[in-house]
Motif scaffolding. Structure first.
Motif, PDB file in Angstrom:
ATOM      1  N   GLU A 108       0.870  -1.166   0.000  1.00 45.24           N
ATOM      2  CA  GLU A 108       0.000   0.000   0.000  1.00 45.24           C
ATOM      3  C   GLU A 108       0.906   1.215   0.000  1.00 45.24           C
ATOM      4  N   PRO A 109       0.639   2.201  -0.835  1.00 42.45           N
ATOM      5  CA  PRO A 109       1.483   3.397  -0.827  1.00 42.45           C
ATOM      6  C   PRO A 109       1.268   4.199   0.453  1.00 42.45           C
ATOM      7  N   PRO A 110       2.285   4.933   0.895  1.00 44.03           N
ATOM      8  CA  PRO A 110       2.108   5.791   2.061  1.00 44.03           C
ATOM      9  C   PRO A 110       1.036   6.852   1.787  1.00 44.03           C
ATOM     10  N   VAL A 111       0.462   7.391   2.837  1.00 45.41           N
ATOM     11  CA  VAL A 111      -0.540   8.448   2.710  1.00 45.41           C
ATOM     12  C   VAL A 111       0.033   9.581   1.858  1.00 45.41           C
ATOM     13  N   GLY A 112      -0.743  10.037   0.906  1.00 43.73           N
ATOM     14  CA  GLY A 112      -0.321  11.133   0.038  1.00 43.73           C
ATOM     15  C   GLY A 112       0.488  10.698  -1.170  1.00 43.73           C
ATOM     16  N   CYS A 113       0.764   9.404  -1.286  1.00 48.18           N
ATOM     17  CA  CYS A 113       1.525   8.876  -2.422  1.00 48.18           C
ATOM     18  C   CYS A 113       0.627   7.952  -3.233  1.00 48.18           C
ATOM     19  N   THR A 114       1.016   7.720  -4.457  1.00 49.81           N
ATOM     20  CA  THR A 114       0.289   6.805  -5.337  1.00 49.81           C
ATOM     21  C   THR A 114       1.100   5.525  -5.522  1.00 49.81           C
ATOM     22  N   TYR A 115       0.454   4.529  -6.128  1.00 51.76           N
ATOM     23  CA  TYR A 115       1.185   3.312  -6.489  1.00 51.76           C
ATOM     24  C   TYR A 115       2.335   3.664  -7.426  1.00 51.76           C
ATOM     25  N   ALA A 116       2.088   4.589  -8.353  1.00 52.44           N
ATOM     26  CA  ALA A 116       3.142   4.991  -9.295  1.00 52.44           C
ATOM     27  C   ALA A 116       4.322   5.631  -8.574  1.00 52.44           C
ATOM     28  N   ASP A 117       4.081   6.416  -7.515  1.00 57.77           N
ATOM     29  CA  ASP A 117       5.180   7.010  -6.741  1.00 57.77           C
ATOM     30  C   ASP A 117       6.088   5.914  -6.178  1.00 57.77           C
ATOM     31  N   VAL A 118       5.468   4.887  -5.600  1.00 53.84           N
ATOM     32  CA  VAL A 118       6.244   3.783  -5.025  1.00 53.84           C
ATOM     33  C   VAL A 118       6.967   3.019  -6.131  1.00 53.84           C
ATOM     34  N   MET A 119       6.272   2.763  -7.243  1.00 53.62           N
ATOM     35  CA  MET A 119       6.868   1.973  -8.324  1.00 53.62           C
ATOM     36  C   MET A 119       8.088   2.663  -8.938  1.00 53.62           C
ATOM     37  N   ILE A 120       8.000   3.968  -9.152  1.00 52.44           N
ATOM     38  CA  ILE A 120       9.143   4.649  -9.776  1.00 52.44           C
ATOM     39  C   ILE A 120      10.338   4.666  -8.836  1.00 52.44           C
ATOM     40  N   ARG A 121      10.099   4.870  -7.547  1.00 50.55           N
ATOM     41  CA  ARG A 121      11.205   4.852  -6.582  1.00 50.55           C
ATOM     42  C   ARG A 121      11.784   3.444  -6.459  1.00 50.55           C
ATOM     43  N   ALA A 122      10.907   2.414  -6.399  1.00 46.94           N
ATOM     44  CA  ALA A 122      11.378   1.024  -6.310  1.00 46.94           C
ATOM     45  C   ALA A 122      12.177   0.649  -7.556  1.00 46.94           C
ATOM     46  N   HIS A 123      11.735   1.137  -8.718  1.00 47.47           N
ATOM     47  CA  HIS A 123      12.475   0.876  -9.956  1.00 47.47           C
ATOM     48  C   HIS A 123      13.881   1.461  -9.866  1.00 47.47           C
ATOM     49  N   LYS A 124      13.985   2.694  -9.410  1.00 49.83           N
ATOM     50  CA  LYS A 124      15.308   3.329  -9.297  1.00 49.83           C
ATOM     51  C   LYS A 124      16.206   2.570  -8.325  1.00 49.83           C
ATOM     52  N   ILE A 125      15.655   2.127  -7.208  1.00 50.30           N
ATOM     53  CA  ILE A 125      16.421   1.340  -6.237  1.00 50.30           C
ATOM     54  C   ILE A 125      16.883   0.030  -6.880  1.00 50.30           C
ATOM     55  N   ARG A 126      15.987  -0.647  -7.582  1.00 54.78           N
ATOM     56  CA  ARG A 126      16.324  -1.911  -8.252  1.00 54.78           C
ATOM     57  C   ARG A 126      17.456  -1.714  -9.246  1.00 54.78           C
ATOM     58  N   VAL A 127      17.363  -0.682 -10.068  1.00 56.46           N
ATOM     59  CA  VAL A 127      18.395  -0.422 -11.079  1.00 56.46           C
ATOM     60  C   VAL A 127      19.727  -0.085 -10.409  1.00 56.46           C
ATOM     61  N   GLU A 128      19.682   0.769  -9.359  1.00 55.20           N
ATOM     62  CA  GLU A 128      20.918   1.119  -8.636  1.00 55.20           C
ATOM     63  C   GLU A 128      21.611  -0.120  -8.077  1.00 55.20           C
ATOM     64  N   ARG A 129      20.836  -1.104  -7.646  1.00 57.72           N
ATOM     65  CA  ARG A 129      21.397  -2.321  -7.043  1.00 57.72           C
ATOM     66  C   ARG A 129      21.712  -3.396  -8.082  1.00 57.72           C
ATOM     67  N   GLY A 130      21.321  -3.176  -9.326  1.00 59.17           N
ATOM     68  CA  GLY A 130      21.590  -4.136 -10.386  1.00 59.17           C
ATOM     69  C   GLY A 130      20.719  -5.380 -10.321  1.00 59.17           C
ATOM     70  N   ASP A 131      19.561  -5.289  -9.685  1.00 59.20           N
ATOM     71  CA  ASP A 131      18.663  -6.434  -9.562  1.00 59.20           C
ATOM     72  C   ASP A 131      17.803  -6.583 -10.808  1.00 59.20           C
ATOM     73  N   TYR A 132      17.401  -7.816 -11.097  1.00 61.64           N
ATOM     74  CA  TYR A 132      16.693  -8.151 -12.338  1.00 61.64           C
ATOM     75  C   TYR A 132      15.290  -7.550 -12.408  1.00 61.64           C
ATOM     76  N   ASN A 133      14.508  -7.710 -11.337  1.00 68.17           N
ATOM     77  CA  ASN A 133      13.147  -7.162 -11.339  1.00 68.17           C
ATOM     78  C   ASN A 133      12.808  -6.656  -9.943  1.00 68.17           C
ATOM     79  N   ILE A 134      11.737  -5.894  -9.860  1.00 72.48           N
ATOM     80  CA  ILE A 134      11.321  -5.336  -8.578  1.00 72.48           C
ATOM     81  C   ILE A 134      10.866  -6.457  -7.657  1.00 72.48           C
ATOM     82  N   GLN A 135      11.350  -6.416  -6.429  1.00 72.48           N
ATOM     83  CA  GLN A 135      10.979  -7.363  -5.382  1.00 72.48           C
ATOM     84  C   GLN A 135      10.472  -6.585  -4.169  1.00 72.48           C
ATOM     85  N   GLU A 136       9.986  -7.324  -3.182  1.00 72.58           N
ATOM     86  CA  GLU A 136       9.411  -6.668  -2.007  1.00 72.58           C
ATOM     87  C   GLU A 136      10.420  -5.802  -1.258  1.00 72.58           C
ATOM     88  N   ILE A 137      11.712  -6.168  -1.242  1.00 73.52           N
ATOM     89  CA  ILE A 137      12.727  -5.351  -0.575  1.00 73.52           C
ATOM     90  C   ILE A 137      12.811  -3.960  -1.208  1.00 73.52           C
TER      91      ILE A 137
END
Length: 193
Positions: free
Chosen positions: A137-166
């Protein structure tokens, strides 16, 4: 040159067969209230049925009593619609496969998509339908897209294949820290034990 800024899906219109097949599927299987009907204003031989998919937006179906349901898979050629996905709660998701199978509908999944779980099946006209259940669930005031774009950036920075719960958990933590104020001068992780 300037963009035209979209603000969400207004509606999706599908070509249906007869009226009752559409009502039975969209309302009778997927629980979308049948909210409006009028003639197709561009083709008066067709009726235009409107269903609420749960967010107040619309799925609309052109129906015609002369068209018969054809259960073959709809085209997946370039430019065609591959599938339509609908959000469901975790409670509904855990029941969905059994409820579909009770109707004789072939179900594929659940499939682990890292940030969500998915079930797939075909509508009476061969269109692939996905039932999707977010794992967060996104934090209050955020959308699913807000979480997804940030999670994508974290995934790419870490060199991971796809988005995971971490990635999702870390994205949510970062969004809370940057968007919600605190009286604490140090918001880092602590161990009070």
């Amino acid at each position: 040159m300037r963009k035209i800024q979209s603000q969400g899906v207004h509606h999706i219109t599908l070509m249906g067969a007869d009226r009752q097949t559409s009502i039975d599927f969209w309302e009778g299987v997927l629980g979308m209230p049948f909210v409006f009907e009028q003639p197709n204003l561009d083709n008066p031989k067709d009726s235009h049925l409107y269903f609420d998919p749960g967010d107040g937006r619309l799925i609309t179906i052109f129906t015609n009593e002369d068209r018969q349901a054809d259960r073959r898979r709809t085209s997946t050629d370039t430019g065609a619609v591959h599938h339509i996905a609908f959000n469901v709660s975790k409670a509904s998701f855990t029941q969905a496969a059994d409820r579909l199978k009770a109707r004789g509908i072939v179900v594929h999944g659940p499939k682990d998509r890292g940030f969500m779980d998915s079930l797939y099946f075909k509508d009476p006209l061969g269109l692939l339908i996905e039932l999707a259940c977010y794992r967060f669930e996104p934090p209050v005031g955020c959308t699913y897209a807000d979480v997804m774009i940030r999670a994508h950036k974290i995934r790419v920075e870490r060199g991971d294949y796809n988005i995971q719960e971490i990635h999702l958990a870390d994205a949510i933590e970062e969004l809370v820290e940057t968007r919600q104020h605190s009286l604490s001068s140090d918001r880092s992780a602590k161990n009070p034990f």
